[in-house]
Design a protein around this motif. Structure first.
Motif, PDB file in Angstrom:
ATOM      1  N   LEU A 206      -8.146  54.280  91.159  1.00  0.00           N
ATOM      2  CA  LEU A 206      -7.726  55.498  90.466  1.00  0.00           C
ATOM      3  C   LEU A 206      -6.588  56.172  91.217  1.00  0.00           C
ATOM      4  CD1 LEU A 206      -8.214  57.546  88.174  1.00  0.00           C
ATOM      5  CD2 LEU A 206      -9.947  58.632  89.618  1.00  0.00           C
ATOM      6  N   ALA A 207      -6.703  56.233  92.528  1.00  0.00           N
ATOM      7  CA  ALA A 207      -5.649  56.838  93.352  1.00  0.00           C
ATOM      8  C   ALA A 207      -4.345  56.057  93.229  1.00  0.00           C
ATOM      9  CB  ALA A 207      -6.101  56.902  94.806  1.00  0.00           C
ATOM     10  N   GLU A 208      -4.427  54.748  93.246  1.00  0.00           N
ATOM     11  CA  GLU A 208      -3.222  53.920  93.105  1.00  0.00           C
ATOM     12  C   GLU A 208      -2.538  54.188  91.779  1.00  0.00           C
ATOM     13  OE1 GLU A 208      -4.605  49.964  93.612  1.00  0.00           O
ATOM     14  OE2 GLU A 208      -4.833  50.124  95.794  1.00  0.00           O
ATOM     15  N   GLY A 209      -3.325  54.334  90.726  1.00  0.00           N
ATOM     16  CA  GLY A 209      -2.748  54.618  89.418  1.00  0.00           C
ATOM     17  C   GLY A 209      -2.035  55.955  89.369  1.00  0.00           C
ATOM     18  N   LEU A 210      -2.578  56.933  90.059  1.00  0.00           N
ATOM     19  CA  LEU A 210      -1.974  58.264  90.067  1.00  0.00           C
ATOM     20  C   LEU A 210      -0.680  58.311  90.869  1.00  0.00           C
ATOM     21  CD1 LEU A 210      -5.255  60.299  90.610  1.00  0.00           C
ATOM     22  CD2 LEU A 210      -3.826  60.372  88.551  1.00  0.00           C
ATOM     23  N   LEU A 211      -0.475  57.340  91.728  1.00  0.00           N
ATOM     24  CA  LEU A 211       0.721  57.327  92.577  1.00  0.00           C
ATOM     25  C   LEU A 211       1.781  56.349  92.085  1.00  0.00           C
ATOM     26  CD1 LEU A 211      -0.913  57.581  96.129  1.00  0.00           C
ATOM     27  CD2 LEU A 211      -0.187  59.401  94.583  1.00  0.00           C
ATOM     28  N   GLN A 212       1.656  55.898  90.853  1.00  0.00           N
ATOM     29  CA  GLN A 212       2.653  54.972  90.308  1.00  0.00           C
ATOM     30  C   GLN A 212       4.023  55.616  90.155  1.00  0.00           C
ATOM     31  OE1 GLN A 212       2.242  51.546  89.630  1.00  0.00           O
ATOM     32  NE2 GLN A 212       0.450  52.052  90.890  1.00  0.00           N
TER      33      GLN A 212
ATOM     34  N   ALA B 148     -17.087  68.114  92.321  1.00  0.00           N
ATOM     35  CA  ALA B 148     -16.738  68.202  93.737  1.00  0.00           C
ATOM     36  C   ALA B 148     -16.817  66.841  94.417  1.00  0.00           C
ATOM     37  CB  ALA B 148     -17.662  69.200  94.432  1.00  0.00           C
ATOM     38  N   MET B 149     -17.860  66.086  94.126  1.00  0.00           N
ATOM     39  CA  MET B 149     -18.017  64.778  94.754  1.00  0.00           C
ATOM     40  C   MET B 149     -16.878  63.844  94.377  1.00  0.00           C
ATOM     41  SD  MET B 149     -21.092  61.982  94.439  1.00  0.00           S
ATOM     42  CE  MET B 149     -22.128  62.749  95.678  1.00  0.00           C
ATOM     43  N   ASP B 150     -16.558  63.775  93.090  1.00  0.00           N
ATOM     44  CA  ASP B 150     -15.498  62.869  92.655  1.00  0.00           C
ATOM     45  C   ASP B 150     -14.134  63.316  93.173  1.00  0.00           C
ATOM     46  OD1 ASP B 150     -17.331  61.293  91.383  1.00  0.00           O
ATOM     47  OD2 ASP B 150     -16.964  62.111  89.384  1.00  0.00           O
ATOM     48  N   THR B 151     -13.895  64.616  93.194  1.00  0.00           N
ATOM     49  CA  THR B 151     -12.623  65.118  93.721  1.00  0.00           C
ATOM     50  C   THR B 151     -12.501  64.829  95.207  1.00  0.00           C
ATOM     51  OG1 THR B 151     -12.475  66.840  92.026  1.00  0.00           O
ATOM     52  CG2 THR B 151     -11.222  67.193  94.047  1.00  0.00           C
ATOM     53  N   ALA B 152     -13.601  64.961  95.943  1.00  0.00           N
ATOM     54  CA  ALA B 152     -13.585  64.651  97.373  1.00  0.00           C
ATOM     55  C   ALA B 152     -13.278  63.180  97.614  1.00  0.00           C
ATOM     56  CB  ALA B 152     -14.921  65.020  98.004  1.00  0.00           C
ATOM     57  N   MET B 153     -13.913  62.308  96.853  1.00  0.00           N
ATOM     58  CA  MET B 153     -13.714  60.869  97.039  1.00  0.00           C
ATOM     59  C   MET B 153     -12.302  60.443  96.626  1.00  0.00           C
ATOM     60  SD  MET B 153     -17.475  59.538  95.812  1.00  0.00           S
ATOM     61  CE  MET B 153     -17.230  57.828  96.313  1.00  0.00           C
ATOM     62  N   LEU B 154     -11.799  61.038  95.547  1.00  0.00           N
ATOM     63  CA  LEU B 154     -10.437  60.734  95.131  1.00  0.00           C
ATOM     64  C   LEU B 154      -9.439  61.232  96.174  1.00  0.00           C
ATOM     65  CD1 LEU B 154      -8.305  59.776  93.119  1.00  0.00           C
ATOM     66  CD2 LEU B 154      -8.560  61.970  91.918  1.00  0.00           C
ATOM     67  N   SER B 155      -9.672  62.411  96.706  1.00  0.00           N
ATOM     68  CA  SER B 155      -8.770  62.976  97.713  1.00  0.00           C
ATOM     69  C   SER B 155      -8.703  62.085  98.952  1.00  0.00           C
ATOM     70  CB  SER B 155      -9.231  64.382  98.109  1.00  0.00           C
ATOM     71  OG  SER B 155      -9.197  65.258  97.002  1.00  0.00           O
TER      72      SER B 155
ATOM     73  N   GLN C 101      -9.110  58.877  99.078  1.00  0.00           N
ATOM     74  CA  GLN C 101      -8.323  57.682  98.772  1.00  0.00           C
ATOM     75  C   GLN C 101      -6.828  57.997  98.677  1.00  0.00           C
ATOM     76  OE1 GLN C 101      -9.507  54.588  98.817  1.00  0.00           O
ATOM     77  NE2 GLN C 101     -11.484  55.496  99.362  1.00  0.00           N
ATOM     78  N   LEU C 102      -6.498  59.133  98.130  1.00  0.00           N
ATOM     79  CA  LEU C 102      -5.088  59.533  98.062  1.00  0.00           C
ATOM     80  C   LEU C 102      -4.505  59.680  99.460  1.00  0.00           C
ATOM     81  CD1 LEU C 102      -5.321  62.204  95.210  1.00  0.00           C
ATOM     82  CD2 LEU C 102      -4.026  60.063  95.088  1.00  0.00           C
ATOM     83  N   ARG C 103      -5.239  60.308 100.353  1.00  0.00           N
ATOM     84  CA  ARG C 103      -4.745  60.483 101.719  1.00  0.00           C
ATOM     85  C   ARG C 103      -4.619  59.143 102.442  1.00  0.00           C
ATOM     86  NH1 ARG C 103      -2.683  65.106 100.137  1.00  0.00           N
ATOM     87  NH2 ARG C 103      -4.073  66.929 100.298  1.00  0.00           N
ATOM     88  N   LYS C 104      -5.553  58.226 102.186  1.00  0.00           N
ATOM     89  CA  LYS C 104      -5.474  56.901 102.804  1.00  0.00           C
ATOM     90  C   LYS C 104      -4.209  56.163 102.373  1.00  0.00           C
ATOM     91  CE  LYS C 104     -10.394  55.971 103.462  1.00  0.00           C
ATOM     92  NZ  LYS C 104     -11.541  55.117 103.058  1.00  0.00           N
ATOM     93  N   LEU C 105      -3.748  56.446 101.161  1.00  0.00           N
ATOM     94  CA  LEU C 105      -2.524  55.810 100.647  1.00  0.00           C
ATOM     95  C   LEU C 105      -1.272  56.562 101.083  1.00  0.00           C
ATOM     96  CD1 LEU C 105      -3.774  54.923  97.045  1.00  0.00           C
ATOM     97  CD2 LEU C 105      -3.349  53.328  98.931  1.00  0.00           C
ATOM     98  N   GLY C 106      -1.447  57.589 101.899  1.00  0.00           N
ATOM     99  CA  GLY C 106      -0.306  58.309 102.448  1.00  0.00           C
ATOM    100  C   GLY C 106       0.162  59.484 101.632  1.00  0.00           C
ATOM    101  N   TYR C 107      -0.591  59.867 100.608  1.00  0.00           N
ATOM    102  CA  TYR C 107      -0.190  61.012  99.784  1.00  0.00           C
ATOM    103  C   TYR C 107      -0.447  62.292 100.570  1.00  0.00           C
ATOM    104  CZ  TYR C 107       0.517  63.874  95.630  1.00  0.00           C
ATOM    105  OH  TYR C 107       0.987  64.794  94.715  1.00  0.00           O
ATOM    106  N   ASP C 108       0.617  63.041 100.858  1.00  0.00           N
ATOM    107  CA  ASP C 108       0.486  64.241 101.689  1.00  0.00           C
ATOM    108  C   ASP C 108       0.854  65.516 100.946  1.00  0.00           C
ATOM    109  OD1 ASP C 108       3.201  63.875 101.442  1.00  0.00           O
ATOM    110  OD2 ASP C 108       3.626  63.865 103.596  1.00  0.00           O
ATOM    111  N   LYS C 109       0.893  65.429  99.627  1.00  0.00           N
ATOM    112  CA  LYS C 109       1.271  66.609  98.845  1.00  0.00           C
ATOM    113  C   LYS C 109       0.031  67.320  98.307  1.00  0.00           C
ATOM    114  CE  LYS C 109       5.812  64.735  97.826  1.00  0.00           C
ATOM    115  NZ  LYS C 109       6.807  64.360  96.789  1.00  0.00           N
ATOM    116  N   THR C 110       0.250  68.261  97.421  1.00  0.00           N
ATOM    117  CA  THR C 110      -0.813  69.157  96.970  1.00  0.00           C
ATOM    118  C   THR C 110      -1.841  68.453  96.094  1.00  0.00           C
ATOM    119  OG1 THR C 110       0.693  71.046  97.052  1.00  0.00           O
ATOM    120  CG2 THR C 110      -1.275  71.278  95.689  1.00  0.00           C
ATOM    121  N   ILE C 111      -3.094  68.785  96.315  1.00  0.00           N
ATOM    122  CA  ILE C 111      -4.191  68.418  95.428  1.00  0.00           C
ATOM    123  C   ILE C 111      -4.757  69.718  94.862  1.00  0.00           C
ATOM    124  CG2 ILE C 111      -6.516  67.440  95.286  1.00  0.00           C
ATOM    125  CD1 ILE C 111      -5.650  65.481  97.513  1.00  0.00           C
ATOM    126  N   ALA C 112      -5.026  69.737  93.581  1.00  0.00           N
ATOM    127  CA  ALA C 112      -5.517  70.958  92.937  1.00  0.00           C
ATOM    128  C   ALA C 112      -6.558  70.597  91.888  1.00  0.00           C
ATOM    129  CB  ALA C 112      -4.359  71.735  92.304  1.00  0.00           C
ATOM    130  N   GLY C 113      -7.239  71.621  91.382  1.00  0.00           N
ATOM    131  CA  GLY C 113      -8.249  71.342  90.377  1.00  0.00           C
ATOM    132  C   GLY C 113      -8.923  72.589  89.850  1.00  0.00           C
TER     133      GLY C 113
END
Length: 366
Positions: free
Chosen positions: A208-214, A226-233, A235-247
Motif C-alpha cells: 500500500l505504501a509503495e502504491g502511494l509513492l508512485q 489508528a492501528m492501520d494508520t500507524a502500520m502504514l506510516s 512502511q512509508l518511513r521505511k521507504l524514505g518518505y519524510d513528508k507530512t502524514i495526516a488523517g
C-alpha cells in the motif's frame, strides 16, 4: 401459629413496596474486541464512568442505571444481531455505535423500534439531516475534513496529496474523503493518488505504501483506524518518505502513538478533543478517569461521557417513552470541553481542533 391470610397479603405488599424500583436499562454498542477495538473500549469507559457517577448520586428519579454492553466486532451483521438483543432486553436507548459503517447498518432497527441510537463518535454525512432515531454528539465529517484541507493548503503550503482509505468503514472514510477533496480542490490542491484498501490482519501495508509513492506528493492522507494508520506510516518511513502524514479523528487515538512511535511524529489530524485543555470540568474528569481506568482519556472517552450525560439529562426529565424528543429539546449542553449543540435532526456541532503529534503527544496547533 399460622399468620392470618390478610396479614400475609399485607406483608407481601409492604415488602414489595420496599424493594428497589426497576433499573433503567441502557445499551452500549461498539467494537470491544479485535484489532481496532481501541475506539470502542475508550467509548465504553467514558459511558461507564458517567453511569457509575449517576448511580452513586442516587440514579435517575430514584432508579439505578444498568449498562448492557454489546460488541459489534466492527461487523454490520453482528451489529444488527447485537442491537436486536439489546432491544429485546428492554433498553430505553443505546449509546453507540462508534463507527459510521455500524451506524448505517443498525439505524433501521432503531427506527423500527423507536429506540434512540446516540453515537459518541459517528460523523458520516450519510446520516446528516434525517429525521430518524439516530442522534450524535460529534459534528459531521465535512467539518473535520475541510479543516484538515485548509490547514494543509493554507498553513503548510501543501498542494499535492496521496490518499489511502479503508473500505471496511466506507460510510466514514468515503464521507471524510469527499469533504476533504471538495475543500482541497477548491483551494487549488490536487489529489494525485487515491488508494482504497480493505483493513484486515492480512493487509500488506508495504505494498500500500509503495502504491502511494508512485508519484511525488507533499503529504499522505490515511483515512483509517489508528492501528492501520500507524502500520502504514511505518512502511512509508521505511521507504524514505519524510513528508507530512495526516488523517481524520478516527486515526488519532492513543494507539496511534503507541504503535506508530517515531513514524507518526509530526502527523496532523482534525478532531474535537484537546488533550491539553485546562477547562475545570475536563481536568476533573481526566483525574477521575485516570483513577478509575489507570490511563488517560482519549477523544472517544470524552465523547462517550458526553453522550451519556446527554442521555441522563433527557431521562431526568421523566419522559422515558418520548426520549428522542427529550434529547432534541436539550438543544445545547455543556460538554467536558465546551458547549455542544444538537439540531432538530439530532446532528451535533462542536469545536474543532487541528492537532499534531509532537514528542509523542497530540498537541493542538489551532
Amino acid at each position: 401459629m399460622r399468620m392470618p391470610f390478610f396479614l400475609s397479603v399485607l406483608l407481601v405488599l409492604l415488602l414489595n413496596g420496599c424493594s428497589d424500583p426497576e433499573p433503567l436499562r441502557i445499551g452500549f454498542i461498539g467494537g470491544l474486541s479485535g484489532r481496532v477495538a481501541d475506539l470502542g473500549l475508550a467509548g465504553r469507559n467514558g459511558v461507564t464512568l458517567a453511569f457509575e457517577e449517576a448511580n452513586q448520586a442516587g440514579g435517575i428519579n430514584g432508579r439505578k442505571v444498568e449498562l448492557l454492553l454489546a460488541d459489534d466486532r466492527q461487523d454490520p451483521q453482528t451489529a444488527r444481531h447485537e442491537v436486536q438483543k439489546l432491544i429485546d432486553q428492554g433498553v430505553v436507548a443505546i449509546i453507540g455505535p462508534m463507527t459510521s459503517v455500524i451506524a448505517t447498518a443498525t439505524v433501521a432497527l432503531a427506527n423500527d423500534n423507536k429506540i434512540p441510537l446516540l453515537s459518541p463518535t459517528v460523523t458520516t454525512e450519510e446520516l446528516t439531516g434525517i429525521d430518524d432515531y439516530f442522534l450524535r454528539v460529534a459534528s459531521g465529517t465535512d467539518q473535520y475534513s475541510s479543516a484538515v484541507a485548509r490547514y494543509l493548503f493554507n498553513k503548510r503550503g501543501l498542494q499535492k496529496v496521496a490518499v489511502a482509505y479503508d473500505l471496511r468503514n466506507s460510510s466514514y472514510t468515503e464521507s471524510w474523503l469527499g469533504g476533504f477533496r471538495k475543500e482541497f480542490e477548491k483551494l487549488g490542491g490536487q489529489l494525485i493518488i487515491l488508494q482504497p484498501f480493505q483493513s484486515s490482519p492480512d493487509q500488506l501495508f508495504s505494498a500500500l505504501a509503495e502504491g502511494l509513492l508512485q508519484q511525488p506528493s507533499d503529504a499522505v492522507i490515511s483515512i483509517a483506524s489508528a492501528m492501520d494508520t500507524a502500520m502504514l506510516s511505518q512502511q512509508l518511513r521505511k521507504l524514505g518518505y519524510d513528508k507530512t502524514i495526516a488523517g481524520p479523528a478516527w486515526s488519532a487515538t492513543e494507539k496511534l502513538i503507541e504503535m506508530g512511535g517515531q513514524a507518526v511524529e509530526g502527523a496532523i489530524f482534525a478532531q474535537f478533543f484537546d488533550r491539553e485543555s485546562n477547562q475545570p470540568t475536563y481536568v476533573a474528569f481526566r483525574d477521575r478517569y485516570r483513577k478509575r481506568f489507570i490511563e488517560a482519556p482519549g477523544f472517544a472517552s470524552v465523547a462517550g461521557y458526553d453522550a451519556a450525560q446527554v442521555l441522563l439529562q433527557a431521562l431526568d426529565q421523566g419522559k422515558e417513552k418520548d426520549l428522542k424528543e427529550s434529547i432534541l429539546k436539550l438543544g445545547r449542553f455543556s460538554g467536558l470541553q465546551g458547549e455542544v449543540s444538537i439540531d432538530r435532526y439530532g446532528d451535533a456541532r462542536r469545536p474543532t481542533f487541528i492537532t499534531r503529534v509532537h514528542a509523542g503527544n497530540f498537541s493542538v496547533q489551532e
